[in-house]
Design a protein around this motif. Structure first.
Motif, mmCIF file in Angstrom:
data_model
loop_
_atom_site.group_PDB
_atom_site.id
_atom_site.type_symbol
_atom_site.label_atom_id
_atom_site.label_comp_id
_atom_site.label_asym_id
_atom_site.label_seq_id
_atom_site.Cartn_x
_atom_site.Cartn_y
_atom_site.Cartn_z
ATOM 1 N N LEU A 16 34.658 36.541 38.667
ATOM 2 C CA LEU A 16 33.785 36.038 39.720
ATOM 3 C C LEU A 16 32.353 36.110 39.245
ATOM 4 O O LEU A 16 31.901 37.157 38.789
ATOM 5 C CB LEU A 16 33.936 36.861 41.006
ATOM 6 C CG LEU A 16 35.284 36.790 41.720
ATOM 7 C CD1 LEU A 16 35.311 37.771 42.891
ATOM 8 C CD2 LEU A 16 35.575 35.390 42.202
ATOM 9 N N SER A 17 31.637 35.038 39.356
ATOM 10 C CA SER A 17 30.272 34.866 38.842
ATOM 11 C C SER A 17 30.057 35.648 37.537
ATOM 12 O O SER A 17 29.162 36.481 37.439
ATOM 13 C CB SER A 17 29.224 35.223 39.904
ATOM 14 O OG SER A 17 29.614 36.305 40.702
ATOM 15 N N ILE A 21 36.622 40.857 37.433
ATOM 16 C CA ILE A 21 36.834 41.803 38.530
ATOM 17 C C ILE A 21 38.230 42.422 38.434
ATOM 18 O O ILE A 21 38.414 43.610 38.673
ATOM 19 C CB ILE A 21 36.672 41.105 39.903
ATOM 20 C CG1 ILE A 21 35.378 40.298 39.946
ATOM 21 C CG2 ILE A 21 36.721 42.118 41.031
ATOM 22 C CD1 ILE A 21 34.116 41.087 39.943
ATOM 23 N N PRO A 40 39.290 53.294 44.412
ATOM 24 C CA PRO A 40 37.928 53.619 44.879
ATOM 25 C C PRO A 40 37.174 52.369 45.296
ATOM 26 O O PRO A 40 37.631 51.244 45.061
ATOM 27 C CB PRO A 40 37.281 54.248 43.638
ATOM 28 C CG PRO A 40 38.048 53.704 42.480
ATOM 29 C CD PRO A 40 39.439 53.481 42.970
ATOM 30 N N ASN A 41 36.009 52.530 45.907
ATOM 31 C CA ASN A 41 35.172 51.397 46.307
ATOM 32 C C ASN A 41 34.881 50.526 45.094
ATOM 33 O O ASN A 41 34.611 51.033 44.007
ATOM 34 C CB ASN A 41 33.833 51.881 46.879
ATOM 35 C CG ASN A 41 33.995 52.551 48.231
ATOM 36 O OD1 ASN A 41 33.551 53.651 48.434
ATOM 37 N ND2 ASN A 41 34.651 51.885 49.147
ATOM 38 N N GLY A 42 34.973 49.244 45.303
ATOM 39 C CA GLY A 42 34.641 48.316 44.226
ATOM 40 C C GLY A 42 35.749 48.141 43.202
ATOM 41 O O GLY A 42 35.570 47.462 42.192
ATOM 42 N N ALA A 43 36.910 48.733 43.446
ATOM 43 C CA ALA A 43 38.003 48.633 42.481
ATOM 44 C C ALA A 43 38.589 47.224 42.436
ATOM 45 O O ALA A 43 39.190 46.834 41.442
ATOM 46 C CB ALA A 43 39.100 49.634 42.816
ATOM 47 N N GLY A 44 38.434 46.487 43.512
ATOM 48 C CA GLY A 44 38.977 45.132 43.545
ATOM 49 C C GLY A 44 40.100 44.963 44.551
ATOM 50 O O GLY A 44 40.857 43.988 44.486
ATOM 51 N N LYS A 45 40.191 45.851 45.523
ATOM 52 C CA LYS A 45 41.275 45.777 46.514
ATOM 53 C C LYS A 45 41.161 44.516 47.360
ATOM 54 O O LYS A 45 42.125 43.767 47.533
ATOM 55 C CB LYS A 45 41.259 47.027 47.410
ATOM 56 C CG LYS A 45 41.331 48.335 46.637
ATOM 57 C CD LYS A 45 41.347 49.554 47.541
ATOM 58 C CE LYS A 45 40.068 49.774 48.318
ATOM 59 N NZ LYS A 45 38.898 50.120 47.487
ATOM 60 N N THR A 46 39.954 44.297 47.897
ATOM 61 C CA THR A 46 39.757 43.098 48.714
ATOM 62 C C THR A 46 39.945 41.836 47.874
ATOM 63 O O THR A 46 40.529 40.848 48.326
ATOM 64 C CB THR A 46 38.353 43.122 49.351
ATOM 65 O OG1 THR A 46 38.269 44.280 50.186
ATOM 66 C CG2 THR A 46 38.093 41.879 50.166
ATOM 67 N N THR A 47 39.471 41.886 46.638
ATOM 68 C CA THR A 47 39.626 40.736 45.745
ATOM 69 C C THR A 47 41.113 40.427 45.539
ATOM 70 O O THR A 47 41.519 39.261 45.540
ATOM 71 C CB THR A 47 38.949 41.024 44.392
ATOM 72 O OG1 THR A 47 37.597 41.410 44.641
ATOM 73 C CG2 THR A 47 38.974 39.811 43.497
ATOM 74 N N GLU A 165 42.098 47.722 54.554
ATOM 75 C CA GLU A 165 41.497 48.940 55.107
ATOM 76 C C GLU A 165 41.559 49.012 56.629
ATOM 77 O O GLU A 165 40.527 49.183 57.287
ATOM 78 C CB GLU A 165 40.043 49.065 54.640
ATOM 79 C CG GLU A 165 39.932 49.002 53.127
ATOM 80 C CD GLU A 165 38.978 50.020 52.547
ATOM 81 O OE1 GLU A 165 38.819 51.094 53.162
ATOM 82 O OE2 GLU A 165 38.414 49.750 51.479
HETATM 83 N N1 ATP Z 1 32.159 36.705 44.908
HETATM 84 C C1 ATP Z 1 31.897 37.706 44.046
HETATM 85 N N2 ATP Z 1 31.101 37.511 42.976
HETATM 86 C C2 ATP Z 1 30.841 38.513 42.109
HETATM 87 N N3 ATP Z 1 31.342 39.738 42.212
HETATM 88 C C3 ATP Z 1 32.146 40.008 43.237
HETATM 89 C C4 ATP Z 1 32.472 39.012 44.222
HETATM 90 N N4 ATP Z 1 33.290 39.565 45.133
HETATM 91 C C5 ATP Z 1 33.458 40.841 44.749
HETATM 92 N N5 ATP Z 1 32.780 41.108 43.627
HETATM 93 C C6 ATP Z 1 32.757 42.391 42.897
HETATM 94 O O1 ATP Z 1 34.083 42.737 42.613
HETATM 95 C C7 ATP Z 1 34.264 44.138 42.684
HETATM 96 C C8 ATP Z 1 35.450 44.422 43.580
HETATM 97 O O2 ATP Z 1 35.127 44.063 44.902
HETATM 98 P P1 ATP Z 1 36.140 44.285 46.084
HETATM 99 O O3 ATP Z 1 35.463 43.873 47.327
HETATM 100 O O4 ATP Z 1 37.416 43.632 45.753
HETATM 101 O O5 ATP Z 1 36.317 45.860 46.028
HETATM 102 P P2 ATP Z 1 37.142 46.783 47.017
HETATM 103 O O6 ATP Z 1 38.118 47.541 46.183
HETATM 104 O O7 ATP Z 1 37.676 46.008 48.148
HETATM 105 O O8 ATP Z 1 36.013 47.783 47.485
HETATM 106 P P3 ATP Z 1 35.796 48.485 48.910
HETATM 107 O O9 ATP Z 1 36.654 49.701 48.911
HETATM 108 O O10 ATP Z 1 34.345 48.842 48.874
HETATM 109 O O11 ATP Z 1 36.139 47.498 49.967
HETATM 110 C C9 ATP Z 1 32.961 44.707 43.184
HETATM 111 O O12 ATP Z 1 32.285 45.262 42.067
HETATM 112 C C10 ATP Z 1 32.225 43.521 43.735
HETATM 113 O O13 ATP Z 1 30.857 43.685 43.559
#
Ligand code: ATP
Ligand code: MG
Lengths: 278, 295
Positions: A16-17, A21, A40-47, A165
């Motif tokens: 992503l950009s 990820i 952990p936060n930012g691991a990529g779960k939502t992605t 979550e």
């Molecule tokens: N559209 C995007 N462009 C660039 N980077 C992105 C984009 N979406 C997410 N990221 C990056 O991808 C990484 C994973 O994001 P994601 O939201 O999947 O984490 P997460 O595991 O859901 O975290 P959290 O527990 O905080 O919800 C993060 O470092 C975020 O900054």
């Protein structure tokens, strides 16, 4: 006759950009599994969730959902977002919100129909939300909203349920109720569940598999196989210790006392529930 | 029938200006109420207000080149709407982008209005742009304005469910395959139509009153979107009609001559209704689990 797995990833990378990820995701999830997605936060779960929904596309590799290319089977996936925007004045009752799960993506308005009402009512009953069916959603508590979102996601009888979550705004008791509800419904409807959480402990009793994400990589397997110092150290790319205390699991960096995952149970002095995995 | 003459001044219904005003005012009231309800739900009041303000730039431009104000209002709104959309790639940036577009267009407005006052002897044009001109709407505009209203209403009817879903949760909407961006762009079109039409009636500066007022008032009394839309429409219509009536009557009020501005009455009634709605307590919870709390 072999049944297609619910989700199958084959060497999937997500960029992503310009940033990678998620990398080299390669696993499959069996139909009917209850998978805790932990990281952990930012691991990529939502992605990962958005990837399965077909809202973002892999830069390489292939994903199949229920044996179909991603996006095709969208109506067979139920999705529970973390929360929703609603102030107390929003003219939307609990049952209207749930009803959007039935046909919220269709153009025009919904004509009132008895079978529609009935399906909504049954689902409200099932998640235990009938008591506040007529209340404006903006006046409801976090736990009540979560039940509605689950009902909304389940109205189309999906085969897969993705929850991002759902416990994040809930106290321990409501969290436990939500987990039990999802587990019960998943069993009775044979739904495959991906349940995102930052702490695996509340899920230990119900999940068959853990999908552990860190540094954009994933390991999938039983809790006993995955939550091991060697496996997680490789995943995190640094030495990690796994402590098992009173049936709870604590993952910490070896050179630190700061845990990677919250440990709410101990922090709040809750009695620990015995886990079948230990 | 005898007392009616004290409420409705003689010749009210016979006056062609009043007839046009009532027709245009009604069309605009309905569109504003319906679109405005979604504007309030989506928290886009600031954008709504900005679209009205920038309409003045278009209308002033229209006055300079000698075309009908409504086309100027609409072009001003369209240009600003497109600019805001292009500049705000992320939802968070929208208010900033709106502010930037608003101020740059109002700068132009200042220039245009200065030119108008220099080039024409009448000061009425500026007053009309900023505060409305419902009694001077050309009768031949009744048709196009009504058509625009109907189109905006049809657009809202078409967008209804996806618009509602994406207002509550963009994520949930996307996951169900709603083209969220297209929906919000189409809604922007409906919004521009509603705002610029009400700018014609109550003026660029006050168009928000008609857009937000009835919706914000109705939302306090209802818990179902359908009823909110209905009640907002009733408020907007009643307000517009009474406003027109009072403005007509005010031709005999001091300092006699041209009558008080309609927009003053419309906004005054709107504010009154809104304040009343804030004072009246909300209907109590009807929860089944808190046994008998509402008898
Ligand atoms: N559209 C995007 N462009 C660039 N980077 C992105 C984009 N979406 C997410 N990221 C990056 O991808 C990484 C994973 O994001 P994601 O939201 O999947 O984490 P997460 O595991 O859901 O975290 P959290 O527990 O905080 O919800 C993060 O470092 C975020 O900054
Ligand atoms: Mg997340």
């Amino acid at each position: 006759m072999s049944v297609e797995p619910a989700i199958a990833m084959d060497q999937v990378d997500v960029v992503l950009s310009g940033h990678t990820i998620l990398r080299a995701l390669d696993f499959s999830i069996a139909r009917g599994a209850f998978v805790g997605v932990i990281g952990p936060n930012g691991a990529g779960k939502t992605t990962l969730i958005r990837l399965i929904l077909g809202l973002i596309h892999p830069s390489s590799g292939t994903i199949r959902v229920l044996g179909m290319p991603v996006g095709k089977g969208r109506r067979r996936i139920g999705y529970v977002p973390q929360s929703f925007a609603a102030d107390p004045d929003l003219p939307l009752r609990a049952k209207d919100l749930v009803g959007l799960g039935l046909d919220g993506e269709r153009w025009g308005f919904a004509l009132p129909s008895r079978s529609r009402q009935q399906r909504i009512q049954e689902m409200l009953d099932r998640v235990g939300a009938s008591a506040y069916a007529n209340e404006p959603v903006g006046t409801l508590s976090g736990g009540e909203r979560q039940r509605l979102l689950i009902a909304q996601a389940l109205l189309t009888n999906p085969d897969i349920l993705l929850l991002d979550e759902p416990l994040s705004n809930l106290d321990i008791r409501s969290g436990r109720e939500i987990i039990e509800l999802v587990d019960e419904i998943a069993r009775e409807r044979q739904v495959t569940v991906l349940f995102v959480a930052h702490d695996m402990n509340p899920l230990l009793a119900v999940m068959n598999e853990v999908l552990y994400l860190a540094q954009g990589r994933a390991v999938v397997g039983s809790v006993d196989d995955v939550v091991q110092p060697e496996v997680l150290s490789r995943l995190y790319g640094q030495p990690v210790d796994v402590l098992r205390v009173h049936g709870r699991i604590l993952v910490i960096a070896s050179d630190s006392v700061v845990p990677f995952t919250h440990f709410e149970g101990v922090a709040h002095g809750q009695p620990s529930s015995p886990s079948p995995h230990l | 029938m005898h007392g009616l003459q004290y409420i409705v001044a003689a010749g009210f219904f016979q006056s062609p200006e009043v007839q046009v005003a009532l027709m245009v005012g009604s069309a605009v009231a309905v569109t504003s109420a319906v679109v405005g309800t979604f504007v309030v739900i989506r928290g886009q009041s600031f954008l709504g207000h900005a679209l009205g303000d920038v309409g003045s730039t278009g209308a002033a431009g229209a006055a300079l080149i000698g075309i009908q104000a409504i086309w100027g209002f609409l072009s001003g709104g369209l240009i600003a709407g497109v600019a805001v959309d292009v500049l705000s790639r992320r939802p968070r940036e929208r208010d900033v982008a709106t502010g930037v577009v608003l101020s740059s267009m109002l700068g132009l407005s200042a220039l245009f209005i200065y030119l108008i006052t220099q080039l024409s002897s009448s000061t009425g044009v500026t007053q009309e742009i900023l505060f409305g001109s419902i009694f001077t709407v050309a009768p031949r505009l009744v048709w196009p304005l009504s058509v625009l209203s109907v189109l905006a209403l049809m657009l809202i009817g078409f967008l209804y469910r996806p618009l509602l879903l994406s207002s509550v949760s963009v994520d949930a909407a996307q996951s169900r395959g709603v083209p969220v961006r297209l929906v919000s762009l189409l809604f922007l079109l409906a919004m521009i139509t509603a705002v610029e039409q009400s700018a014609l009636v109550v003026g660029a500066l006050l168009s928000t009153a008609l857009l937000i007022g009835p919706a914000a008032t109705a939302i306090r009394f209802t818990r179902q979107l359908g009823y909110t839309l209905l009640l907002a429409t009733v408020f907007a219509l009643a307000d517009t009609w009474v406003g027109i009536l009072l403005a007509y009557n005010s031709f005999t009020w001091p300092p006699a001559g041209r009558g008080w501005p309609v927009s003053f009455f419309i906004v005054a009634i709107m504010v009154f209704l809104y304040l009343v709605s804030q004072i009246i307590p909300r209907s109590p919870s009807r929860r089944a689990d808190k046994g008998g709390d509402s008898q």
